[in-house]
Design a protein around this motif. Structure first.
Motif, PDB file in Angstrom:
ATOM      1  N   LEU A 137     -55.076  64.049 -58.816  1.00 12.34           N
ATOM      2  CA  LEU A 137     -55.467  63.472 -60.102  1.00 12.34           C
ATOM      3  C   LEU A 137     -54.994  64.335 -61.271  1.00 12.34           C
ATOM      4  N   LYS A 138     -54.698  63.675 -62.355  1.00 13.67           N
ATOM      5  CA  LYS A 138     -54.096  64.333 -63.517  1.00 13.67           C
ATOM      6  C   LYS A 138     -54.974  65.454 -64.065  1.00 13.67           C
ATOM      7  N   ASP A 139     -56.277  65.225 -64.105  1.00 10.79           N
ATOM      8  CA  ASP A 139     -57.186  66.217 -64.674  1.00 10.79           C
ATOM      9  C   ASP A 139     -57.829  67.104 -63.609  1.00 10.79           C
ATOM     10  N   ASP A 190     -54.188  58.222 -64.639  1.00  9.97           N
ATOM     11  CA  ASP A 190     -55.057  59.292 -64.173  1.00  9.97           C
ATOM     12  C   ASP A 190     -54.595  59.970 -62.889  1.00  9.97           C
ATOM     13  N   ILE A 195     -63.300  57.436 -61.701  1.00  8.85           N
ATOM     14  CA  ILE A 195     -62.196  58.307 -62.123  1.00  8.85           C
ATOM     15  C   ILE A 195     -61.671  57.906 -63.494  1.00  8.85           C
ATOM     16  N   THR A 196     -61.433  56.617 -63.679  1.00 13.55           N
ATOM     17  CA  THR A 196     -60.923  56.157 -64.979  1.00 13.55           C
ATOM     18  C   THR A 196     -61.978  56.286 -66.070  1.00 13.55           C
ATOM     19  N   ALA A 246     -54.028  53.564 -65.159  1.00  9.60           N
ATOM     20  CA  ALA A 246     -54.762  54.225 -66.246  1.00  9.60           C
ATOM     21  C   ALA A 246     -54.152  55.585 -66.593  1.00  9.60           C
ATOM     22  N   TRP A 259     -69.400  54.819 -62.679  1.00  8.84           N
ATOM     23  CA  TRP A 259     -69.052  56.188 -63.073  1.00  8.84           C
ATOM     24  C   TRP A 259     -70.246  57.101 -62.939  1.00  8.84           C
ATOM     25  N   GLY A 310     -63.887  58.940 -66.302  1.00 10.12           N
ATOM     26  CA  GLY A 310     -64.025  60.352 -66.649  1.00 10.12           C
ATOM     27  C   GLY A 310     -64.750  61.217 -65.647  1.00 10.12           C
ATOM     28  N   VAL A 347     -56.184  53.481 -60.771  1.00 12.93           N
ATOM     29  CA  VAL A 347     -56.098  54.866 -61.253  1.00 12.93           C
ATOM     30  C   VAL A 347     -54.713  55.170 -61.813  1.00 12.93           C
ATOM     31  N   THR A 348     -53.668  54.740 -61.103  1.00 17.50           N
ATOM     32  CA  THR A 348     -52.312  55.029 -61.582  1.00 17.50           C
ATOM     33  C   THR A 348     -52.005  54.269 -62.871  1.00 17.50           C
ATOM     34  N   SER A 357     -51.523  62.186 -60.822  1.00 18.15           N
ATOM     35  CA  SER A 357     -50.403  63.089 -61.048  1.00 18.15           C
ATOM     36  C   SER A 357     -49.408  62.895 -59.913  1.00 18.15           C
TER      37      SER A 357
END
Length: 268
Positions: free
Chosen positions: A235-237, A115, A90-91, A113, A17, A93, A110-111, A117
């Motif tokens: 990505l969600k965020d 994270d 990504i997971t 977790a 990360w 943060g 990623v999915t 969309s």
């Protein structure tokens, strides 16, 4: 003759990360404001941060420039690396808008977790090839030739998509290969051959093509049983979701596919 295997230590998730975040933040030194999106007129602006598999570096860099040309006021920044390390970032943060992975398995990190969309979409596929020294001085003609004790062979780490695909091809052929090192991503494996620190490496066809005359490629039939699908996801965020969607649309468009297939990728 026995040979000592130098295995690159896998970084802890927090380390992955940190490395990815530094890349992303360093790449964002731009006057465009992250988090911007479409204006009332529909004009896109701001920065799109894309985490992408190392094998996509040349193609995505080209598409990033084309995107900025089509949408003045936008900036596309990239963090390229091993898909597993990017997924861990990504997971963990690390800020990103888009993730383009070299395998469904690493995308699933990623999915799972939560994270991503929406549902990831496969946009290209990639096949393995053996990269040898220019002129192929060791006369490597097959995957089996790499098992010879006199060759220094490099593989991607088994957790990395190119490494997992190579292992799948070896297993299908019932071959055992002891590399001199396992590398963190496909570009690192290729570099070992370019620097003549290894005699051969199992990488993607796209990487052999991008290396030009620095290496020579050797096809092998077992690679057909280990073709990797490349999924891409919002990505969600995401800080700039509208521009991120537009970049993904470019990647999947006829124009984007022309760039990717020109680099040696296969159509999905």
């Amino acid at each position: 003759m026995s040979r000592t295997v130098r295995r690159t230590r896998r970084p802890l998730q927090v380390t992955a990360w940190g490395a990815v975040a530094v890349l992303a933040l360093g790449a964002c030194s731009s006057s465009a404001e992250p988090g911007s999106s479409a204006s009332a007129s529909g004009k896109l602006s701001g920065t799109v941060t894309v985490f992408a598999a190392a094998s996509l570096k040349e193609s995505f860099t080209t598409l990033g420039k084309e995107f900025e040309k089509q949408h003045p006021g936008t900036k596309v920044t990239f963090s390229f690396g091993g898909s597993d390390s990017l997924a861990a970032g990504i997971t963990g943060g690390a800020p990103a808008d888009v993730f383009a992975s070299a395998s469904p398995k690493t995308m699933k990190i990623v999915t799972d977790a939560g994270d991503a969309s929406g549902t990831p979409a496969t946009f290209v596929r990639n096949q393995l090839e053996i990269a040898t020294l220019p002129g192929n001085p060791d006369e490597v003609d097959s995957l089996k030739d790499l098992t010879g004790s006199g060759l220094k062979v490099v593989l991607c780490d088994k957790e990395v998509p190119c490494g997992a695909a190579a292992q799948k091809a070896l297993d299908a052929s019932k071959l055992k290969l002891t590399p001199v090192s396992y590398e963190q991503d496909v570009k690192a494996a290729l570099t070992k051959v370019e620097l003549k620190e290894a005699d051969a490496a199992v990488v993607y066809k796209t990487d052999v093509k991008s290396a030009g005359d620095k290496v020579e490629g050797v096809e092998f039939p077992e690679s057909a049983d280990a073709v990797n699908d490349y999924p891409i996801a919002l990505l969600k965020d995401a800080q700039n979701p509208e521009a991120a969607k537009a970049f993904m649309a470019l990647v999947r468009s006829a124009e984007g596919q022309k760039v990717l297939t020109g680099a040696g990728f296969l159509k999905p």
